[in-house]
Design an enzyme around this catalytic site. Structure first.
Site, mmCIF file in Angstrom:
data_model
loop_
_atom_site.group_PDB
_atom_site.id
_atom_site.type_symbol
_atom_site.label_atom_id
_atom_site.label_comp_id
_atom_site.label_asym_id
_atom_site.label_seq_id
_atom_site.Cartn_x
_atom_site.Cartn_y
_atom_site.Cartn_z
ATOM 1 N N LYS A 11 0.414 -1.560 0.211
ATOM 2 C CA LYS A 11 0.336 -0.304 0.049
ATOM 3 C C LYS A 11 0.787 1.138 -0.037
ATOM 4 O O LYS A 11 1.963 0.952 0.271
ATOM 5 C CB LYS A 11 -0.882 -0.378 1.296
ATOM 6 C CG LYS A 11 -1.959 -1.002 1.028
ATOM 7 C CD LYS A 11 -2.394 -1.706 2.341
ATOM 8 C CE LYS A 11 -3.564 -2.326 2.693
ATOM 9 N NZ LYS A 11 -4.931 -2.345 3.515
ATOM 10 N N TYR A 51 -12.283 -1.947 -3.173
ATOM 11 C CA TYR A 51 -12.998 -1.546 -1.446
ATOM 12 C C TYR A 51 -15.012 -1.137 -1.321
ATOM 13 O O TYR A 51 -15.238 -1.052 -0.420
ATOM 14 C CB TYR A 51 -12.250 -0.879 -0.655
ATOM 15 C CG TYR A 51 -10.627 -1.860 -0.590
ATOM 16 C CD1 TYR A 51 -10.171 -2.925 0.145
ATOM 17 C CD2 TYR A 51 -10.082 -0.611 -0.826
ATOM 18 C CE1 TYR A 51 -9.166 -2.803 1.009
ATOM 19 C CE2 TYR A 51 -8.167 -1.393 -1.172
ATOM 20 C CZ TYR A 51 -8.247 -2.272 0.589
ATOM 21 O OH TYR A 51 -7.240 -2.876 0.805
ATOM 22 N N ASN A 114 -1.744 0.382 6.893
ATOM 23 C CA ASN A 114 -1.093 -0.870 7.522
ATOM 24 C C ASN A 114 -0.253 -1.960 6.439
ATOM 25 O O ASN A 114 -0.515 -3.364 6.555
ATOM 26 C CB ASN A 114 -2.352 -2.009 8.199
ATOM 27 C CG ASN A 114 -3.658 -2.260 7.231
ATOM 28 O OD1 ASN A 114 -3.567 -1.768 5.617
ATOM 29 N ND2 ASN A 114 -4.701 -2.746 7.637
ATOM 30 N N HIS A 117 -2.127 -5.753 1.424
ATOM 31 C CA HIS A 117 -3.472 -5.818 1.251
ATOM 32 C C HIS A 117 -3.206 -7.668 0.939
ATOM 33 O O HIS A 117 -2.287 -7.906 0.246
ATOM 34 C CB HIS A 117 -4.045 -5.157 0.153
ATOM 35 C CG HIS A 117 -5.310 -6.506 0.020
ATOM 36 N ND1 HIS A 117 -6.660 -5.954 0.359
ATOM 37 C CD2 HIS A 117 -5.578 -7.133 -1.465
ATOM 38 C CE1 HIS A 117 -7.305 -7.327 -0.180
ATOM 39 N NE2 HIS A 117 -6.620 -8.190 -0.991
ATOM 40 N N GLU A 128 -10.073 -10.051 -7.206
ATOM 41 C CA GLU A 128 -8.991 -8.729 -7.275
ATOM 42 C C GLU A 128 -7.805 -9.629 -8.070
ATOM 43 O O GLU A 128 -7.244 -8.629 -8.684
ATOM 44 C CB GLU A 128 -8.779 -8.870 -5.875
ATOM 45 C CG GLU A 128 -9.652 -8.912 -4.789
ATOM 46 C CD GLU A 128 -9.604 -9.005 -3.553
ATOM 47 O OE1 GLU A 128 -9.916 -8.513 -2.331
ATOM 48 O OE2 GLU A 128 -7.742 -9.174 -2.942
HETATM 49 P P1 ATP Z 1 -7.614 -5.607 3.507
HETATM 50 O O1 ATP Z 1 -8.017 -6.054 3.043
HETATM 51 O O2 ATP Z 1 -6.624 -4.768 3.257
HETATM 52 O O3 ATP Z 1 -5.971 -7.321 3.912
HETATM 53 P P2 ATP Z 1 -8.266 -7.029 5.894
HETATM 54 O O4 ATP Z 1 -9.340 -7.779 5.120
HETATM 55 O O5 ATP Z 1 -7.368 -6.968 7.195
HETATM 56 O O6 ATP Z 1 -7.259 -5.946 4.691
HETATM 57 P P3 ATP Z 1 -10.802 -5.353 5.899
HETATM 58 O O7 ATP Z 1 -11.561 -5.080 7.008
HETATM 59 O O8 ATP Z 1 -10.986 -5.832 4.429
HETATM 60 O O9 ATP Z 1 -9.143 -5.763 6.724
HETATM 61 O O10 ATP Z 1 -10.624 -3.970 6.096
HETATM 62 C C1 ATP Z 1 -9.639 -3.217 4.398
HETATM 63 C C2 ATP Z 1 -8.878 -1.960 4.995
HETATM 64 O O11 ATP Z 1 -9.617 -0.714 5.295
HETATM 65 C C3 ATP Z 1 -7.767 -2.314 6.186
HETATM 66 O O12 ATP Z 1 -6.840 -2.740 5.818
HETATM 67 C C4 ATP Z 1 -7.574 -0.933 6.467
HETATM 68 O O13 ATP Z 1 -7.116 -0.326 5.534
HETATM 69 C C5 ATP Z 1 -9.054 -0.203 5.989
HETATM 70 N N1 ATP Z 1 -9.684 -0.599 7.845
HETATM 71 C C6 ATP Z 1 -10.214 -1.200 8.125
HETATM 72 N N2 ATP Z 1 -11.421 -1.050 9.088
HETATM 73 C C7 ATP Z 1 -10.746 -0.114 9.456
HETATM 74 C C8 ATP Z 1 -10.984 1.119 10.745
HETATM 75 N N3 ATP Z 1 -11.572 0.971 11.735
HETATM 76 N N4 ATP Z 1 -10.332 2.167 10.480
HETATM 77 C C9 ATP Z 1 -10.032 2.730 9.481
HETATM 78 N N5 ATP Z 1 -9.520 1.720 8.316
HETATM 79 C C10 ATP Z 1 -9.805 0.960 8.002
HETATM 80 MG MG MG Z 2 -10.169 -7.098 3.796
#
Ligand code: ATP
Ligand code: MG
Length: 139
Positions: A11, A51, A114, A117, A128
């Protein structure tokens, strides 16, 4: 074949902080083979679509703004049990909860920014991967 593949993005935060090389090293050292890869930047529309499942969440605007603010590395990775093993390698969504040695523990700064992804299912890995790559870009 798709059951042995997952999709990832390094990211914008991790790219800005100079972690591309270190993250790719962790990924390949863990036994993942790179079958597609590009350095690119998501448009607003790309990020909203990618997303889309989070559209109603309070952090959606912040997430889209973050994911479009600079270049990313996107890749398709191959390994037995790829989706599950890659999620284990990257760690919990919030780096504060991520296990020691995971990519998010090492390189992420917050739950929003974070570092990486990882697809959450074989079905999403395939969707994806084809969102980001044409068939002829996958080796
Ligand atoms: P990713 O899909 O990016 O691998 P993930 O599957 O661990 O991450 P998801 O629940 O799919 O988590 O959330 C997608 C992304 O949205 C997260 O990686 C993060 O960048 C963002 N995100 C999720 N929760 C929060 C939150 N509470 N506040 C801010 N950003 C968030
Ligand atoms: Mg996710």
């Amino acid at each position: 074949m798709s059951t042995n593949r997952t999709f990832t993005m390094i990211k914008p935060d991790a790219v800005e902080n100079g972690h591309i090389g270190a993250i790719l090293e962790k990924i390949t050292a863990a036994g993942f083979k790179i079958v597609a890869m590009k350095y690119t930047q998501l448009s607003l529309r790309d990020a909203q679509e990618f997303y889309g499942v989070h559209r109603e969440r309070p952090f959606f605007g912040e997430l889209v703004e973050f994911m479009t603010r600079g270049p990313i590395v996107s890749a398709i990775l191959e390994k037995e049990n790829a989706v599950e093993d890659f999620r284990a390698l990257i760690g919990a969504t919030n780096p504060a909860d991520a296990a020691e040695g995971t990519i998010r523990k090492m390189f992420a700064t917050s739950i929003g920014e974070n570092a990486v992804h990882g697809s959450d299912s074989d079905e999403n890995a395939a969707l994806e991967g084809s969102f980001h790559f044409a068939g002829r870009e996958i080796y």
